[in-house]
Design a protein around this motif. Structure first.
Motif, mmCIF file in Angstrom:
data_model
loop_
_atom_site.group_PDB
_atom_site.id
_atom_site.type_symbol
_atom_site.label_atom_id
_atom_site.label_comp_id
_atom_site.label_asym_id
_atom_site.label_seq_id
_atom_site.Cartn_x
_atom_site.Cartn_y
_atom_site.Cartn_z
ATOM 1 N N ASP A 38 34.771 16.135 -4.134
ATOM 2 C CA ASP A 38 35.274 17.334 -4.780
ATOM 3 C C ASP A 38 36.540 17.783 -4.069
ATOM 4 O O ASP A 38 36.649 17.650 -2.837
ATOM 5 C CB ASP A 38 34.222 18.449 -4.720
ATOM 6 N N PRO A 39 37.516 18.321 -4.803
ATOM 7 C CA PRO A 39 38.778 18.735 -4.183
ATOM 8 C C PRO A 39 38.559 19.688 -3.014
ATOM 9 O O PRO A 39 37.813 20.661 -3.126
ATOM 10 C CB PRO A 39 39.506 19.446 -5.339
ATOM 11 N N GLY A 40 39.190 19.379 -1.890
ATOM 12 C CA GLY A 40 39.103 20.253 -0.725
ATOM 13 C C GLY A 40 37.858 20.066 0.112
ATOM 14 O O GLY A 40 37.756 20.613 1.211
ATOM 15 N N LEU A 41 36.905 19.279 -0.396
ATOM 16 C CA LEU A 41 35.647 19.077 0.336
ATOM 17 C C LEU A 41 35.489 17.649 0.837
ATOM 18 O O LEU A 41 34.542 17.343 1.551
ATOM 19 C CB LEU A 41 34.454 19.451 -0.542
ATOM 20 N N GLY A 42 36.378 16.762 0.438
ATOM 21 C CA GLY A 42 36.286 15.385 0.892
ATOM 22 C C GLY A 42 35.109 14.663 0.277
ATOM 23 O O GLY A 42 34.623 15.022 -0.795
ATOM 24 N N LEU A 43 34.643 13.638 0.971
ATOM 25 C CA LEU A 43 33.479 12.874 0.532
ATOM 26 C C LEU A 43 32.239 13.420 1.225
ATOM 27 O O LEU A 43 32.207 13.515 2.453
ATOM 28 C CB LEU A 43 33.640 11.393 0.898
ATOM 29 N N GLU B 5 38.996 17.297 10.660
ATOM 30 C CA GLU B 5 39.941 18.131 9.922
ATOM 31 C C GLU B 5 41.243 17.367 9.760
ATOM 32 O O GLU B 5 41.788 16.848 10.736
ATOM 33 C CB GLU B 5 40.220 19.430 10.676
ATOM 34 N N GLN B 6 41.719 17.300 8.526
ATOM 35 C CA GLN B 6 42.976 16.602 8.281
ATOM 36 C C GLN B 6 44.054 17.592 7.888
ATOM 37 O O GLN B 6 43.805 18.573 7.195
ATOM 38 C CB GLN B 6 42.789 15.552 7.179
ATOM 39 N N GLY B 85 48.914 8.662 -2.674
ATOM 40 C CA GLY B 85 47.457 8.573 -2.707
ATOM 41 C C GLY B 85 46.829 9.586 -1.780
ATOM 42 O O GLY B 85 47.513 10.415 -1.180
ATOM 43 N N LEU B 86 45.527 9.497 -1.668
ATOM 44 C CA LEU B 86 44.762 10.365 -0.777
ATOM 45 C C LEU B 86 44.412 9.565 0.477
ATOM 46 O O LEU B 86 43.830 8.482 0.381
ATOM 47 C CB LEU B 86 43.483 10.834 -1.479
ATOM 48 N N THR B 104 38.600 15.689 5.126
ATOM 49 C CA THR B 104 38.853 16.271 3.801
ATOM 50 C C THR B 104 40.030 15.616 3.089
ATOM 51 O O THR B 104 40.194 15.772 1.899
ATOM 52 C CB THR B 104 39.121 17.781 3.909
ATOM 53 N N GLY B 105 40.835 14.881 3.829
ATOM 54 C CA GLY B 105 41.891 14.118 3.189
ATOM 55 C C GLY B 105 43.242 14.799 3.156
ATOM 56 O O GLY B 105 43.359 16.020 3.203
ATOM 57 N N THR B 106 44.288 13.976 3.095
ATOM 58 C CA THR B 106 45.664 14.428 2.865
ATOM 59 C C THR B 106 46.157 13.762 1.595
ATOM 60 O O THR B 106 46.162 12.530 1.495
ATOM 61 C CB THR B 106 46.590 14.045 4.029
#
Lengths: 113, 112
Positions: A38-43, B5-6, B85-86, B104-106
């Motif tokens: 989900d966006p902002g929550l990662g996997l 935290e990314q 991409g993520l 959480t990804g960039t």
């Protein structure tokens, strides 16, 4: 190359329905995983399995169950779908739970109306 | 509580620019992995870093694992639209738990 195949790319279901998401891997991996993204929550890990008929709860198992009757197949079940389960669902497999990379399917985008 | 935290969360740059994304934790990780997820696909592993201070290069991508193994960075030189991409970092959850935790990804967008 490892191939992880998820049965549907897009799925639309209604609230209260029982929903099955299927995942198959072709590399004889012991370990398989289900995540939601989900966006902002990662996997976030829902369930994983380290052997046939074995399963372990992940971080967010509520409202979900899983089935692993055969080594190559890992199914995620939404017992009674709710709108807050609308999400991207990703399946993965790996040769080792923590020390080997995970190989992901392309995901199933599930919408619950 | 997010173990990894990314930052930044989003990044939009022009083709040819350089960029760095970060993955930070207050916990020590035995290793960290970096994945890239392109739109409509699942994440794909780019690299695993294991030793504190380790630097790995993958063409225009440079990955570094912090000396204390609590953080990692990914530097892209001369970004191209294909880098869009993520970017996700991930590692074995500290404390002996048998599972991997993801950041959480960039989300990177490289504009031609």
């Amino acid at each position: 190359d490892v191939k992880v195949t998820q049965s549907s790319r897009y799925l639309v279901k209604r609230t209260g329905e029982k929903v099955f998401l299927e995942c198959v891997q072709d590399m004889d991996h012991e370990n398989m995983f289900w995540y939601r993204q989900d966006p902002g929550l990662g996997l976030r890990l829902i369930y994983f399995s380290y052997d046939v008929k074995m399963k372990e709860k992940g971080d967010i198992p509520e409202g979900y169950s899983v089935s692993r009757e055969k080594k190559e197949r890992f199914s995620l079940i939404l017992e009674s779908a709710s709108t807050n389960q609308t999400s991207m669902y990703l399946c993965a497999s790996s040769a080792d739970v923590i020390n080997q990379p995970q190989h992901f399917g392309d995901g199933t985008r599930l919408s619950i109306l | 509580t997010q173990l990894l935290e990314q930052s930044p969360q989003f990044l939009s740059i022009q083709e040819g620019e350089n960029l760095t994304v970060y993955c930070n934790s207050s916990s020590v990780f035995s290793s960290l992995q970096w994945y890239r997820q392109e739109p409509g696909e699942g994440p794909v592993l780019l690299v695993t870093v294991v030793t504190g201070g380790e630097v790995k290069k993958l063409k225009r991508l440079t990955f570094q694992f912090g000396d204390a193994r609590k953080d990692s960075s990914l530097h892209i030189t001369a970004a191209q639209p294909g880098d869009t991409g993520l970017y996700l970092c991930a590692g074995p959850e500290p404390g002996g738990y048998q599972k991997v935790t993801f950041g959480t990804g960039t989300k990177l967008q490289v504009i031609p």
